[in-house]
Design a protein around this motif. Structure first.
Motif, PDB file in Angstrom:
ATOM      1  N   ASN A  21       0.857  -1.182   0.000  1.00 35.06           N
ATOM      2  CA  ASN A  21       0.000   0.000   0.000  1.00 35.06           C
ATOM      3  C   ASN A  21       0.896   1.236   0.000  1.00 35.06           C
ATOM      4  O   ASN A  21       1.800   1.337   0.839  1.00 35.06           O
ATOM      5  CB  ASN A  21      -0.900  -0.022   1.250  1.00 35.06           C
ATOM      6  N   ARG A  54      -0.859  -0.080 -10.864  1.00 33.83           N
ATOM      7  CA  ARG A  54      -1.677   0.907 -10.166  1.00 33.83           C
ATOM      8  C   ARG A  54      -3.043   0.994 -10.814  1.00 33.83           C
ATOM      9  O   ARG A  54      -3.151   0.940 -12.034  1.00 33.83           O
ATOM     10  CB  ARG A  54      -0.985   2.274 -10.207  1.00 33.83           C
ATOM     11  N   SER A  55      -4.086   1.160  -9.983  1.00 33.31           N
ATOM     12  CA  SER A  55      -5.448   1.341 -10.499  1.00 33.31           C
ATOM     13  C   SER A  55      -6.233   2.170  -9.507  1.00 33.31           C
ATOM     14  O   SER A  55      -5.736   2.511  -8.429  1.00 33.31           O
ATOM     15  CB  SER A  55      -6.129  -0.012 -10.723  1.00 33.31           C
ATOM     16  N   ASN A  56      -7.471   2.488  -9.865  1.00 33.42           N
ATOM     17  CA  ASN A  56      -8.341   3.239  -8.948  1.00 33.42           C
ATOM     18  C   ASN A  56      -8.650   2.440  -7.691  1.00 33.42           C
ATOM     19  O   ASN A  56      -9.004   3.005  -6.658  1.00 33.42           O
ATOM     20  CB  ASN A  56      -9.642   3.624  -9.651  1.00 33.42           C
ATOM     21  N   LYS A  57      -8.528   1.126  -7.766  1.00 29.46           N
ATOM     22  CA  LYS A  57      -8.831   0.251  -6.631  1.00 29.46           C
ATOM     23  C   LYS A  57      -7.630   0.010  -5.734  1.00 29.46           C
ATOM     24  O   LYS A  57      -7.731  -0.663  -4.731  1.00 29.46           O
ATOM     25  CB  LYS A  57      -9.382  -1.077  -7.135  1.00 29.46           C
ATOM     26  N   GLY A  58      -6.467   0.534  -6.109  1.00 26.44           N
ATOM     27  CA  GLY A  58      -5.263   0.336  -5.309  1.00 26.44           C
ATOM     28  C   GLY A  58      -4.081  -0.036  -6.177  1.00 26.44           C
ATOM     29  O   GLY A  58      -4.028   0.308  -7.359  1.00 26.44           O
ATOM     30  N   SER A  59      -3.177  -0.782  -5.600  1.00 24.75           N
ATOM     31  CA  SER A  59      -1.976  -1.177  -6.325  1.00 24.75           C
ATOM     32  C   SER A  59      -1.549  -2.567  -5.873  1.00 24.75           C
ATOM     33  O   SER A  59      -1.930  -3.027  -4.797  1.00 24.75           O
ATOM     34  CB  SER A  59      -0.853  -0.169  -6.071  1.00 24.75           C
ATOM     35  N   LYS A  60      -0.780  -3.209  -6.736  1.00 21.29           N
ATOM     36  CA  LYS A  60      -0.237  -4.517  -6.390  1.00 21.29           C
ATOM     37  C   LYS A  60       1.010  -4.746  -7.218  1.00 21.29           C
ATOM     38  O   LYS A  60       1.221  -4.126  -8.263  1.00 21.29           O
ATOM     39  CB  LYS A  60      -1.252  -5.635  -6.612  1.00 21.29           C
TER      40      LYS A  60
END
Length: 178
Positions: A21, A54-60
């Motif tokens: 995060n 990365r995306s609007n929902k978070g990252s991984k």
């Protein structure tokens, strides 16, 4: 010659890999989120591969990011060990911070430390007697190098290397294994 990432970028990438995060990673790295994000973007540019999706929902981590995380952890650990070895050769005193339980368990650890100190006089060992949860917290905050504690069911120890000193599964020694 290839431009290489700096140690700070690599250490911060490892922090991200641990917490997954950006906000939490930036807080742990003690920098702003925008500065942290910039470092990760710069790291990806230097390597030429996207490490974090990365995306609007978070990252991984991407598949490449997972592999890079595994490899860079080994490399930085090897670098730390190399520096310690060189310091030892030059006669510098190395330090080790050990945390033990304030209970009968610390007697066992003290015996191990006394033996280790006898055979490694170049080491400076500091021992701290704390409660189990405080030991784990101090280990996570990198204030202790190794801890010896009872394994409590509510303790999350999956990210740690575990060594059992006795046949019982409830008495363990942990060290960070990022």
């Amino acid at each position: 010659m290839m431009n290489l990432p700096n140690i700070q970028q690599l250490e911060n990438f490892i922090i991200y890999g641990k917490v997954r995060n950006f906000t939490a990673a930036a807080k742990e790295a003690n920098i702003t989120q925008s500065a942290f994000s910039f470092q990760m973007k710069k790291l990806e540019e230097l390597i030429g591969v996207q490490l974090i999706a990365r995306s609007n929902k978070g990252s991984k981590l991407t598949k490449e990011g997972e592999l890079f995380l595994t490899e860079i952890q080994i490399i930085l650990q090897d670098l730390e060990e190399c520096i310690c070895d060189i310091q030892a050769l030059s006669g510098q005193t190395l330090s080790l911070s050990v945390g033990t339980l304030m209970s009968l368990g610390d007697v066992l650890m003290n015996r191990h430390l006394a033996y280790f100190q006898k055979h490694h006089p170049e080491m400076s060992i500091s021992v701290y007697n704390l409660e189990a949860r405080e030991l784990l917290k101090q280990l996570e905050e990198d204030k202790l190098d190794i801890i010896s504690t009872f394994c409590l069911p509510q303790m999350n120890i999956n990210n740690y290397e575990q060594t059992f000193f006795v046949q019982k599964k409830w008495y363990i020694t942990l060290r960070i294994c990022m």
